[in-house]
Design a protein around this motif. Structure first.
Motif, short mmCIF file in Angstrom:
data_model
loop_
_atom_site.label_atom_id
_atom_site.label_comp_id
_atom_site.label_asym_id
_atom_site.label_seq_id
_atom_site.Cartn_x
_atom_site.Cartn_y
_atom_site.Cartn_z
N SER A 1 -102.83 31.55 -32.45
CA SER A 1 -102.71 33.00 -32.50
C SER A 1 -101.25 33.42 -32.40
O SER A 1 -100.50 32.87 -31.59
CB SER A 1 -103.49 33.64 -31.35
N PRO A 2 -100.82 34.42 -33.17
CA PRO A 2 -99.46 34.94 -33.00
C PRO A 2 -99.16 35.37 -31.57
O PRO A 2 -98.01 35.30 -31.13
CB PRO A 2 -99.42 36.12 -33.97
N GLU A 3 -100.18 35.83 -30.85
CA GLU A 3 -99.97 36.30 -29.49
C GLU A 3 -99.96 35.16 -28.47
O GLU A 3 -99.79 35.39 -27.28
CB GLU A 3 -101.06 37.32 -29.11
N GLY A 4 -100.15 33.92 -28.94
CA GLY A 4 -100.20 32.80 -28.01
C GLY A 4 -98.85 32.24 -27.61
O GLY A 4 -98.77 31.37 -26.73
N ALA A 5 -97.77 32.72 -28.22
CA ALA A 5 -96.46 32.09 -28.04
C ALA A 5 -96.06 31.98 -26.58
O ALA A 5 -95.61 30.92 -26.12
CB ALA A 5 -95.41 32.88 -28.82
N TRP A 6 -96.20 33.05 -25.83
CA TRP A 6 -95.70 33.07 -24.46
C TRP A 6 -96.58 32.20 -23.54
O TRP A 6 -96.06 31.52 -22.66
CB TRP A 6 -95.65 34.51 -23.96
#
Length: 361
Positions: A145-150
């Motif tokens: 997911s793009p939001e998984g980076a952090w």
């Protein structure tokens, strides 16, 4: 009557030289330190920590990290409750943790230990306890997911290769498989750029595809993936796949620079600041991303790659100068009231850009 230069020389004196203008790095640091020190804005405080490290202080004198945890961490201890968490936004819309795990990842990268205690609502809490909450709340789809980076970056900081953990739903997650999927996600997101690179195209248009669907153009996701390659066994296993992703990022610099310059030459004045803000975001994150990759993995850039870093530095300097000429830095307070998202972009990206320059000092 002012004294003339010849007379000053005759008297053995010299006229005071005008002060040198601040460097690009100094301008960006000033924006980050002043605007990032707002104790009412934990997102801005986190960006100040990115640049200044764990000793960064809010304007009220407290350590920024302590403000973030003490003032904004929430606790829900009810059966089946949320446990320890940060809301994405405060009630007034101020960003707290708009991306999952942004705050915990920031504290870990700043060098706080898992045993570090913070005072929070309902009692003290360790950073390790916040990491355990990330594990409990983890969903495997975050690896793609793009939001998984952090979240990926945070967990990869504290778990070694071969480690595994159980989520709150009882699912076992293996860190190696999680990061392998993250690399595959990055490769898929870079497909258009990679194809353009192989074909020798001067640019690949940004059309909200692939990596351009990610926050900050996917550069935080890139950082999370390549940081895992600090482990020699990971670098060996990934091999040329990792090298290709670095090559794609270097190719992307030229591709995006051409598009920013074309857009700036054609856009009406009302769009100039947003376009320059996008340029600041990309060039600053580019330098930060490759600088961090070099520091963490020992990567040694080839001469063309080093030329790309130099070019990114030049493009960043030009962007900061143009922003100054457009009044962005002196009008930050006005932008905060009238264009709050643009204000936040400028502040956050000033911090990342200053950090990127520091990585290459």
């Amino acid at each position: 009557m002012p004294t003339s230069a010849p007379l000053l020389l005759l008297l053995g004196l010299t006229a005071a030289a005008p002060p040198a203008p601040p460097s690009t790095a100094e301008q960006l640091r000033t924006v980050c330190r002043t605007q990032g020190g707002d104790p009412r804005n934990p997102w801005a405080l986190a960006h100040g920590i990115v640049l200044e490290g764990r000793n960064f202080r809010a304007r009220d004198g407290r350590l920024a990290a302590e403000v973030i945890v003490s003032d904004f961490l929430r606790r829900d201890g009810s059966p089946g409750g949320r446990g320890l968490y940060f809301e994405p936004f405060a009630a007034d819309g101020t960003p707290v943790e708009p991306h999952p795990a942004l705050q915990v990842k920031t504290l870990l990268l700043a060098g706080f230990s898992a045993s570090r205690k913070f005072q929070a609502s309902g009692g003290s809490v360790t950073l390790g306890a916040l990491v355990e909450e990330l594990k409990r709340d983890f969903r495997p789809e975050l690896a793609s997911s793009p939001e998984g980076a952090w979240t990926l970056d945070a967990l990869a900081q504290v778990l070694p290769p071969g480690a595994a953990f159980r989520t709150g739903s009882g699912e076992t997650v293996r860190i190696d498989a999680m990061m392998d999927e993250a690399l595959a996600t990055l490769e898929r997101a870079h497909e258009d750029l990679a194809a353009g690179m192989r074909a020798g195209l001067p640019q690949v248009p940004k059309q909200k595809q692939g990596i351009y669907t990610h926050p900050c153009g996917g550069l935080h996701f890139f950082q999370a993936v390549t940081s895992w390659a600090r482990h020699p066994a990971v670098r060996k296993a990934w091999g040329a796949r990792l090298d290709t992703q670095v090559d794609v990022l270097v190719y992307r610099l030229g591709s995006e620079a051409r598009q920013y310059e074309a857009a700036l030459s054609e856009a009406p004045s009302t769009y100039r600041l947003p376009l320059l803000s996008q340029s600041l975001k990309f060039y600053g994150h580019f330098l930060e991303t490759l600088g961090r990759y070099r520091r963490e993995t020992g990567w040694s850039p080839t001469p063309p790659q080093r030329q790309a870093v130099t070019r990114a530095h030049q493009l960043l300097e030009a962007t900061v100068r143009r922003l100054g000429e457009a009044g962005a830095w002196r009008e930050l307070e006005t932008l905060q009231k009238e264009q709050p998202q643009l204000y936040l972009d400028l502040v956050g990206d000033a911090c990342h850009a200053a950090h990127g320059l520091a990585e290459w000092k």
